[in-house]
Design a protein around this motif. Structure first.
Motif, PDB file in Angstrom:
ATOM      1  N   ARG A   2       0.836  -1.206   0.000  1.00 56.69           N
ATOM      2  CA  ARG A   2       0.000   0.000   0.000  1.00 56.69           C
ATOM      3  C   ARG A   2       0.866   1.249   0.000  1.00 56.69           C
ATOM      4  O   ARG A   2       1.930   1.298   0.605  1.00 56.69           O
ATOM      5  CB  ARG A   2      -0.912   0.030   1.232  1.00 56.69           C
ATOM      6  CG  ARG A   2      -2.018  -1.001   1.178  1.00 56.69           C
ATOM      7  CD  ARG A   2      -2.920  -0.873   2.390  1.00 56.69           C
ATOM      8  NE  ARG A   2      -3.587   0.424   2.447  1.00 56.69           N
ATOM      9  CZ  ARG A   2      -4.753   0.702   1.873  1.00 56.69           C
ATOM     10  NH1 ARG A   2      -5.380  -0.249   1.223  1.00 56.69           N
ATOM     11  NH2 ARG A   2      -5.299   1.885   1.974  1.00 56.69           N
ATOM     12  N   LEU A   3       0.353   2.283  -0.655  1.00 54.10           N
ATOM     13  CA  LEU A   3       1.045   3.579  -0.657  1.00 54.10           C
ATOM     14  C   LEU A   3       0.858   4.248   0.691  1.00 54.10           C
ATOM     15  O   LEU A   3      -0.252   4.272   1.235  1.00 54.10           O
ATOM     16  CB  LEU A   3       0.473   4.477  -1.763  1.00 54.10           C
ATOM     17  CG  LEU A   3       0.842   4.113  -3.198  1.00 54.10           C
ATOM     18  CD1 LEU A   3      -0.010   4.913  -4.174  1.00 54.10           C
ATOM     19  CD2 LEU A   3       2.307   4.390  -3.454  1.00 54.10           C
ATOM     20  N   ARG A   4       1.940   4.793   1.243  1.00 55.67           N
ATOM     21  CA  ARG A   4       1.852   5.517   2.513  1.00 55.67           C
ATOM     22  C   ARG A   4       1.995   7.025   2.324  1.00 55.67           C
ATOM     23  O   ARG A   4       1.491   7.804   3.116  1.00 55.67           O
ATOM     24  CB  ARG A   4       2.934   5.007   3.474  1.00 55.67           C
ATOM     25  CG  ARG A   4       2.843   3.516   3.779  1.00 55.67           C
ATOM     26  CD  ARG A   4       1.492   3.139   4.395  1.00 55.67           C
ATOM     27  NE  ARG A   4       1.268   3.800   5.657  1.00 55.67           N
ATOM     28  CZ  ARG A   4       1.626   3.322   6.845  1.00 55.67           C
ATOM     29  NH1 ARG A   4       2.206   2.133   6.907  1.00 55.67           N
ATOM     30  NH2 ARG A   4       1.387   3.978   7.951  1.00 55.67           N
ATOM     31  N   TRP A   5       2.715   7.419   1.261  1.00 55.63           N
ATOM     32  CA  TRP A   5       2.915   8.862   1.023  1.00 55.63           C
ATOM     33  C   TRP A   5       3.277   9.071  -0.434  1.00 55.63           C
ATOM     34  O   TRP A   5       3.941   8.239  -1.048  1.00 55.63           O
ATOM     35  CB  TRP A   5       4.042   9.394   1.923  1.00 55.63           C
ATOM     36  CG  TRP A   5       4.310  10.873   1.740  1.00 55.63           C
ATOM     37  CD1 TRP A   5       3.644  11.902   2.341  1.00 55.63           C
ATOM     38  CD2 TRP A   5       5.289  11.479   0.888  1.00 55.63           C
ATOM     39  NE1 TRP A   5       4.147  13.110   1.911  1.00 55.63           N
ATOM     40  CE2 TRP A   5       5.158  12.871   1.019  1.00 55.63           C
ATOM     41  CE3 TRP A   5       6.254  10.975   0.017  1.00 55.63           C
ATOM     42  CZ2 TRP A   5       5.967  13.776   0.325  1.00 55.63           C
ATOM     43  CZ3 TRP A   5       7.053  11.876  -0.684  1.00 55.63           C
ATOM     44  CH2 TRP A   5       6.916  13.254  -0.518  1.00 55.63           C
ATOM     45  N   CYS A  74      13.458   2.480  -7.600  1.00 55.72           N
ATOM     46  CA  CYS A  74      12.884   1.951  -6.364  1.00 55.72           C
ATOM     47  C   CYS A  74      13.993   1.427  -5.464  1.00 55.72           C
ATOM     48  O   CYS A  74      14.901   0.731  -5.929  1.00 55.72           O
ATOM     49  CB  CYS A  74      11.912   0.834  -6.723  1.00 55.72           C
ATOM     50  SG  CYS A  74      11.001   0.180  -5.304  1.00 55.72           S
ATOM     51  N   LYS A  75      13.898   1.768  -4.196  1.00 53.68           N
ATOM     52  CA  LYS A  75      14.926   1.348  -3.235  1.00 53.68           C
ATOM     53  C   LYS A  75      14.259   0.826  -1.971  1.00 53.68           C
ATOM     54  O   LYS A  75      13.294   1.427  -1.469  1.00 53.68           O
ATOM     55  CB  LYS A  75      15.840   2.529  -2.902  1.00 53.68           C
ATOM     56  CG  LYS A  75      16.981   2.193  -1.972  1.00 53.68           C
ATOM     57  CD  LYS A  75      17.878   3.409  -1.753  1.00 53.68           C
ATOM     58  CE  LYS A  75      19.044   3.060  -0.841  1.00 53.68           C
ATOM     59  NZ  LYS A  75      19.931   4.218  -0.621  1.00 53.68           N
ATOM     60  N   ARG A  88      10.958   2.943  -1.149  1.00 51.58           N
ATOM     61  CA  ARG A  88      10.874   4.368  -1.516  1.00 51.58           C
ATOM     62  C   ARG A  88      11.186   4.455  -3.005  1.00 51.58           C
ATOM     63  O   ARG A  88      12.184   3.909  -3.470  1.00 51.58           O
ATOM     64  CB  ARG A  88      11.880   5.175  -0.708  1.00 51.58           C
ATOM     65  CG  ARG A  88      11.885   6.671  -1.061  1.00 51.58           C
ATOM     66  CD  ARG A  88      12.813   7.456  -0.161  1.00 51.58           C
ATOM     67  NE  ARG A  88      14.173   6.952  -0.227  1.00 51.58           N
ATOM     68  CZ  ARG A  88      14.899   6.637   0.844  1.00 51.58           C
ATOM     69  NH1 ARG A  88      14.379   6.737   2.055  1.00 51.58           N
ATOM     70  NH2 ARG A  88      16.133   6.195   0.707  1.00 51.58           N
ATOM     71  N   SER A  89      10.331   5.128  -3.741  1.00 50.11           N
ATOM     72  CA  SER A  89      10.581   5.256  -5.185  1.00 50.11           C
ATOM     73  C   SER A  89      10.594   6.723  -5.594  1.00 50.11           C
ATOM     74  O   SER A  89       9.882   7.553  -5.028  1.00 50.11           O
ATOM     75  CB  SER A  89       9.530   4.488  -5.996  1.00 50.11           C
ATOM     76  OG  SER A  89       8.254   5.068  -5.830  1.00 50.11           O
ATOM     77  N   VAL A  90      11.429   6.996  -6.563  1.00 48.08           N
ATOM     78  CA  VAL A  90      11.504   8.317  -7.178  1.00 48.08           C
ATOM     79  C   VAL A  90      11.068   8.141  -8.627  1.00 48.08           C
ATOM     80  O   VAL A  90      11.553   7.246  -9.322  1.00 48.08           O
ATOM     81  CB  VAL A  90      12.934   8.884  -7.112  1.00 48.08           C
ATOM     82  CG1 VAL A  90      13.012  10.225  -7.841  1.00 48.08           C
ATOM     83  CG2 VAL A  90      13.385   9.025  -5.671  1.00 48.08           C
TER      84      VAL A  90
END
Length: 201
Positions: A2-5, A74-75, A88-90
């Motif tokens: 799930r996405l958190r932010w 993605c890291k 965490r993805s950019v």
């Protein structure tokens, strides 16, 4: 999963607000272009927790129907005890860069076809030394060499000795833009030693 932010800038890229993504868990996958959706899902599932970072490019479909290319990095993020905390993805919009790459590829393919199918001899040369870097089949037939034999030779070596000085002067004037073009009639020396007249531009 799930996405958190999500950063507010996601609206500029996707056309959807961060709050819309956070409220609808399925929205992220649905905005990914249908042709990239499976690959994107597999990438997320396969991203190893131990890898420094994973990367891919995919397309998103904005509400307006516009397609944008995204570079996704993605890291994995871990708690101090080593347990996986999340990922965490950019995501960077690389649409313009992709368009340039596609245009370059199309241009290169067009040049390659023109080069290989030309009814005149064509070469790619190193400008200062005039060393041949590439020669098409027609030039090979004109001069009686294979392309492998021509590569590494210079135009000076292939030009008839009596024409070399004039040819070199004309070429230098074009190279340093003293003349608008390089156009000469001169003799080449074929591999068998015979001279062949050519118009070179």
């Amino acid at each position: 999963g799930r996405l958190r932010w999500m950063s507010p800038s996601c609206k500029r890229v996707t056309g959807y607000s961060a709050s819309a993504f956070l409220a609808d868990p399925d929205l992220l996958e649905s905005v990914v272009h249908s042709e990239d959706r499976q690959r994107f899902a597999e990438h997320l599932r396969a991203s190893p927790c131990s890898a420094p970072a994973t990367q891919m490019r995919f397309r998103v479909l904005r509400p307006s129907g516009e397609v944008r290319w995204i570079e996704h990095i993605c890291k994995a993020v871990h708690w101090p005890d080593g347990r996986l905390a999340g990922r965490r993805s950019v995501n960077r919009d690389v649409t313009e860069a992709m368009q340039v790459e596609q245009a370059l590829r199309a241009s290169e393919n067009e040049f390659r076809l023109m080069f290989e199918l030309a009814t005149v001899g064509m070469v790619v040369i190193e400008p200062q030394s005039r060393r041949l870097l590439r020669a098409n089949e027609r030039l090979c037939r004109i001069l009686g060499y294979t392309e492998e034999e021509l590569l590494g030779l210079t135009f000076n070596e292939l030009t008839h000795p009596e024409d070399r000085e004039y040819d070199a002067i004309r070429y230098r004037r074009a190279l340093y833009q003293e003349d608008t073009d390089y156009f000469v009639e001169k003799r080449y020396l074929r591999k068998d030693g015979r001279a062949v007249w050519a118009m070179v531009n």
